[in-house]
Design a protein around this motif. Structure first.
Motif, PDB file in Angstrom:
ATOM      1  N   UNK A 116       0.847  -1.187   0.000  1.00  0.00           N
ATOM      2  CA  UNK A 116       0.000   0.000   0.000  1.00  0.00           C
ATOM      3  C   UNK A 116       0.889   1.246   0.000  1.00  0.00           C
ATOM      4  N   UNK A 117       0.779   2.046  -1.041  1.00  0.00           N
ATOM      5  CA  UNK A 117       1.591   3.255  -1.185  1.00  0.00           C
ATOM      6  C   UNK A 117       0.691   4.478  -1.042  1.00  0.00           C
ATOM      7  N   UNK A 118       0.977   5.357  -0.064  1.00  0.00           N
ATOM      8  CA  UNK A 118       0.138   6.545   0.126  1.00  0.00           C
ATOM      9  C   UNK A 118       0.217   7.501  -1.058  1.00  0.00           C
ATOM     10  N   UNK A 119      -0.859   8.212  -1.295  1.00  0.00           N
ATOM     11  CA  UNK A 119      -0.887   9.215  -2.359  1.00  0.00           C
ATOM     12  C   UNK A 119       0.224  10.234  -2.141  1.00  0.00           C
ATOM     13  N   UNK A 120       0.943  10.566  -3.222  1.00  0.00           N
ATOM     14  CA  UNK A 120       1.974  11.591  -3.151  1.00  0.00           C
ATOM     15  C   UNK A 120       3.315  11.120  -2.665  1.00  0.00           C
ATOM     16  N   UNK A 121       3.436   9.860  -2.193  1.00  0.00           N
ATOM     17  CA  UNK A 121       4.756   9.306  -1.898  1.00  0.00           C
ATOM     18  C   UNK A 121       5.473   9.026  -3.216  1.00  0.00           C
ATOM     19  N   UNK A 122       6.786   9.126  -3.216  1.00  0.00           N
ATOM     20  CA  UNK A 122       7.520   8.924  -4.463  1.00  0.00           C
ATOM     21  C   UNK A 122       7.768   7.439  -4.714  1.00  0.00           C
ATOM     22  N   UNK A 123       7.562   7.040  -5.955  1.00  0.00           N
ATOM     23  CA  UNK A 123       7.821   5.685  -6.427  1.00  0.00           C
ATOM     24  C   UNK A 123       8.927   5.770  -7.469  1.00  0.00           C
ATOM     25  N   UNK A 124       9.959   4.968  -7.296  1.00  0.00           N
ATOM     26  CA  UNK A 124      11.109   4.982  -8.198  1.00  0.00           C
ATOM     27  C   UNK A 124      11.348   3.557  -8.682  1.00  0.00           C
ATOM     28  N   UNK A 125      11.696   3.421  -9.951  1.00  0.00           N
ATOM     29  CA  UNK A 125      11.976   2.112 -10.527  1.00  0.00           C
ATOM     30  C   UNK A 125      13.483   1.943 -10.653  1.00  0.00           C
ATOM     31  N   UNK A 126      14.006   0.826 -10.152  1.00  0.00           N
ATOM     32  CA  UNK A 126      15.429   0.526 -10.316  1.00  0.00           C
ATOM     33  C   UNK A 126      15.632  -0.218 -11.632  1.00  0.00           C
TER      34      UNK A 126
END
Length: 418
Positions: free
Chosen positions: A317-327
């Motif tokens: 579960x990822x909160x709205x506005x948290x940053x998601x980065x792909x390695x």
């Protein structure tokens, strides 16, 4: 810098996982392996204090890069991200950070169409003879028998000379570009001792971009930069979009290629078998470049992405506005997608690596980067017989960039210069 490495193979990963330290920058792949084995999504901590969600597996990375729920615009970031995010201060952020990497459709679609024609494979192929001339000129300027630093002597100037040719940067302006300005993508906090120098870089680059715009407006050149200025004057681009796109071209269009040349050479130096094959058979270059891009990509991590509402990301579960980065580097070493992924295999085919990303943000300059790498490696290996590093592997100084991989210097020797 610290030399910490989070845990060992038998220990649980810390939460969040710190992506810090000289050992991590020198070789992040053991950590990425542990993260992949533990799951596709992990909470991570960057040196700036920013916390993010890192996607590591190939399938998860491929899906995230094509997930239209994840937007790139910084306006999506929440207050927690904004409080520590390593981004430019105002007013520069609003003036230089509204380029393609930070836009979503339909704005991204509108802006991208201004640059795609300059980077088509057909156009890049037509310019290869000029690129080769540039490469040969730089090798001609190297010492006849070494030693030399291939970063300052070749890997840094070559992509910039090529870029200037492709986008229409006048020679007199190209000669005055300061590579140090490229470090504005490595921001420091307001209390950091390096803050004044960082801000000086920003102001210097902004002044340079203003000169480029003024020159193109005065001369009316029919090239990429000239067409961008015309689009601004017609109201098709805002001033901030124009300046940001030129910023992206000047910085993202050269420094990653510089870094990719160094990572490719280091990989070959560490693998004498493939190096010897490539020296003996230049026809392997196109396939070798794809494998070198997969094996150790200069684009280690993507830039930020954000959900606009609390969302599930592969069971997390990822909160709205948290940053998601792909390695991208972790995805490109996933054994579920690539056989024996930690080996440099010049015969690997197919090779669906993600070094240039995927989806609507796939790098528009991919064809140019591929041509540059083929020409750079082919020229160096052909014209500098016996090319070898003169620095111990453990003494290589890796750049401390958060998202990228590359070496500050690459001292080499060679038998002679042909």
């Amino acid at each position: 810098m610290t030399t910490q490495e989070p845990g060992t193979a038998t220990e649980a990963l810390p939460q969040p996982v710190p992506l810090t330290g000289c050992r991590y920058k020198a070789d992040p792949y053991p950590l990425y392996q542990r993260m992949r084995e533990a799951g596709p999504v992990h909470r991570v901590l960057f040196p700036s204090g920013v916390r993010a969600w890192l996607v590591t597996g190939y399938d998860a990375a491929h899906a995230a890069l094509n997930d239209d729920r994840l937007g790139k615009n910084h306006d999506r970031g929440n207050d927690r991200w904004r409080a520590r995010a390593s981004i430019m201060p105002e007013p520069q952020h609003s003036q230089l950070q509204v380029h393609l990497l930070h836009q979503d459709p339909p704005k991204h679609t509108r802006m991208r169409r201004f640059v795609t024609d300059a980077f088509t494979p057909r156009r890049i192929d037509s310019l290869r003879p000029r690129f080769q001339e540039r490469a040969d000129e730089l090798v001609d300027a190297l010492p006849e028998t070494g030693p030399a630093d291939l970063v300052t002597g070749f890997a840094a100037p070559f992509p910039f000379h090529v870029l200037a040719e492709v986008i229409g940067l006048p020679q007199e302006l190209a000669a005055r570009f300061d590579r140090d300005w490229g470090k504005v993508v490595q921001p420091v906090g307001p209390t950091d001792p390096g803050r004044p120098r960082y801000e000086a870089r920003l102001h210097g680059l902004q002044s340079y971009i203003a000169e480029v715009v003024a020159h193109k407006r005065e001369h009316g050149d029919d090239d990429l930069l000239g067409r961008l200025v015309v689009a601004r004057d017609r109201g098709e681009l805002s001033q901030e979009e124009l300046d940001s796109m030129i910023f992206q071209l000047l910085v993202a269009g050269q420094e990653p290629v510089t870094n990719q040349i160094t990572t490719a050479l280091i990989a070959l130096f560490r693998n004498p078998g493939p190096l010897a094959r490539l020296r003996d058979d230049p026809g392997l270059l196109p396939r070798a470049v794809e494998e070198l891009l997969r094996y150790d990509s200069a684009f280690e991590l993507t830039t930020w992405r954000f959900f606009d509402q609390d969302s599930d990301l592969y069971g997390t579960e990822v909160p709205a506005g948290d940053s998601v980065i792909v390695s991208l580097c972790a995805a490109n070493r996933d054994p579920r997608r690539f056989t024996d992924p930690d080996s440099l295999d010049l015969d690997r085919t197919p090779n669906p690596h993600l070094a240039f990303g995927h989806g609507i943000h796939f790098c528009p300059g991919a064809a140019l980067a591929r041509a540059e790498l083929q020409i750079a490696l082919g020229t160096l290996l052909t014209r500098l017989p016996g090319l070898h590093p003169t620095i111990r592997d453990e003494d290589i100084e890796w750049i401390p960039a958060v998202l990228g991989r590359g070496a500050h210097h690459l001292p080499v020797g060679y038998d002679r210069r042909l």
